[in-house]
Design a protein around this motif. Structure first.
Motif, short mmCIF file in Angstrom:
data_model
loop_
_atom_site.label_atom_id
_atom_site.label_comp_id
_atom_site.label_asym_id
_atom_site.label_seq_id
_atom_site.Cartn_x
_atom_site.Cartn_y
_atom_site.Cartn_z
N GLY A 176 39.22 26.62 30.71
CA GLY A 176 38.83 27.98 31.08
C GLY A 176 38.63 28.91 29.89
N TRP A 177 38.57 30.20 30.21
CA TRP A 177 38.36 31.19 29.16
C TRP A 177 39.59 31.25 28.25
CZ3 TRP A 177 33.76 33.16 28.34
CH2 TRP A 177 32.85 33.25 29.40
N THR A 194 43.54 31.87 41.53
CA THR A 194 44.54 30.83 41.33
C THR A 194 45.50 31.19 40.20
OG1 THR A 194 43.05 29.11 42.17
CG2 THR A 194 44.86 28.39 40.74
N LEU A 195 44.95 31.68 39.09
CA LEU A 195 45.79 32.04 37.94
C LEU A 195 46.76 33.16 38.28
CD1 LEU A 195 43.11 32.00 35.08
CD2 LEU A 195 44.59 30.13 35.86
N VAL A 196 46.26 34.19 38.95
CA VAL A 196 47.11 35.33 39.28
C VAL A 196 48.16 34.96 40.33
CG1 VAL A 196 47.14 37.67 40.20
CG2 VAL A 196 45.30 36.96 38.67
N ALA A 225 38.97 30.54 40.96
CA ALA A 225 39.72 30.11 39.78
C ALA A 225 40.59 31.26 39.26
CB ALA A 225 38.77 29.62 38.70
N GLY A 226 40.01 32.48 39.22
CA GLY A 226 40.79 33.63 38.78
C GLY A 226 41.93 33.95 39.72
N SER A 243 37.89 25.29 43.74
CA SER A 243 36.86 25.91 42.91
C SER A 243 35.71 24.90 42.79
CB SER A 243 37.43 26.29 41.55
OG SER A 243 36.47 26.98 40.78
N ALA A 263 34.11 30.98 40.84
CA ALA A 263 34.76 31.52 39.65
C ALA A 263 35.88 32.47 40.06
CB ALA A 263 33.75 32.24 38.77
N GLY A 264 35.64 33.26 41.11
CA GLY A 264 36.66 34.15 41.61
C GLY A 264 37.88 33.40 42.12
#
Length: 305
Positions: free
Chosen positions: A267-268, A182-184, A179-180, A157, A176-177
């Motif tokens: 993060g958020w 990665t979480l999923v 990073a998202g 990222s 940013a995508g």
């Protein structure tokens, strides 16, 4: 040679130069066999006909390691699948995927063309998805056949994706995508013994030296010798550890690396909230939302703001 990654097989994308090259050399120095991927493109993503992956492979072999070159376009679904097969067929399996390939076409939002948007999102975001999808399918199959591998994924990222960067809207969105993703992926692949993390590296590369020339200068160019905080190799040891079997309990994390500084990005997160118990009246939203904003933390500043 270190044995931290002894016997493990890795793919590193965009490994012909800069940060990716440093990753490939570092992983090899710890005993990993490496598929060195590089499509051979210019900073803007145009084909150059060069084969920087071959040079990295030669360097690894000269040091006593094992490596093979790969010229796949990582955002091409079929080529990404073939790259995973190459690791399995030529090096005996796959344990590590480091997604690093990318390029920039910096523009202010109102000057960004559709072609520039599509190209940057394709190579960064789809270029992470395609190798990860095929590697993940391989690891799932191995686990179901009773051969689970202690697999590791490290995505790339950026601070631009985490905090935003003026003049880099497309790049920021793509990062940013990642990073998202990665979480999923960390949650979905964890059942197969796979960890998925991301780094946000800071380094002097072709992508950064034009945008931030003063910040990216080497120590001697800054007027004095010393630790080079912008050396791309500063990121590689963190990646090497994340790729080891020791890191089995670390997943779904984004880690910023700047010189000798490691920062765990948070993060958020859910912040202050208010529940009116029913649908809001538009006139009441403003006062309520302003109270929440006053209670919440001040956002990180956007780079270049």
């Amino acid at each position: 040679m270190s044995t931290l990654l002894d016997g493990r097989v890795a793919i590193v994308t965009g490994a012909g130069r800069g940060i990716g090259r440093a990753h490939a050399l570092e992983l090899a120095s710890h005993g990993a066999a490496v598929v060195v991927n590089d499509f051979g493109v210019s900073l803007a993503g145009e084909g150059t006909g060069e084969s920087p992956a071959d040079e990295v492979v030669a360097e690894i072999r000269e040091a006593g390691g094992r490596a093979v070159a790969n010229g796949a376009d990582v955002a091409d679904f079929d080529q990404a699948a073939a790259m995973v097969r190459q690791a399995v067929e030529e090096l005996g399996g796959l344990d590590i995927l480091v997604n690093n390939a990318g390029f920039v076409r910096d523009r202010m939002l109102v000057n960004t063309s559709e072609e520039e948007w599509d190209a940057v999102v394709r190579v960064h975001l789809k270029g992470h998805f395609a190798p990860l999808r095929h590697a993940g399918a391989y690891w799932r199959s191995e686990a179901k056949q009773g051969r689970p591998r202690a697999a590791r994924v490290v995505n790339t990222s950026s601070g631009a994706g985490l905090q935003g960067s003026v003049g880099q809207s497309t790049y920021s969105v793509a990062k940013a995508g990642i990073a998202g993703l990665t979480l999923v992926a960390a949650q979905e692949l964890g059942r197969y013994g796979v960890t998925v993390n991301a780094i946000a590296p800071v380094a002097r590369t072709r992508m950064t030296e034009g945008a931030f020339p003063e910040m990216m200068a080497a120590p001697d160019e800054q007027g004095g010798a010393g630790f080079d905080a912008m050396d791309p190799a500063n990121n590689a040891p963190v990646v090497a550890w994340l790729c080891s079997e020791e890191a089995a309990d670390v997943t779904g994390r984004v880690i910023e690396i700047e010189g000798g500084r490691i920062t765990l990005e948070t993060g958020w997160r859910h912040g202050p909230a208010v529940d009116g118990g029913a649908r809001w009246e538009a006139a009441d939203v403003g006062p309520a939302l302003r109270r929440l904003i006053a209670e919440g933390p001040v956002p990180e500043p956007v780079y270049g703001a």
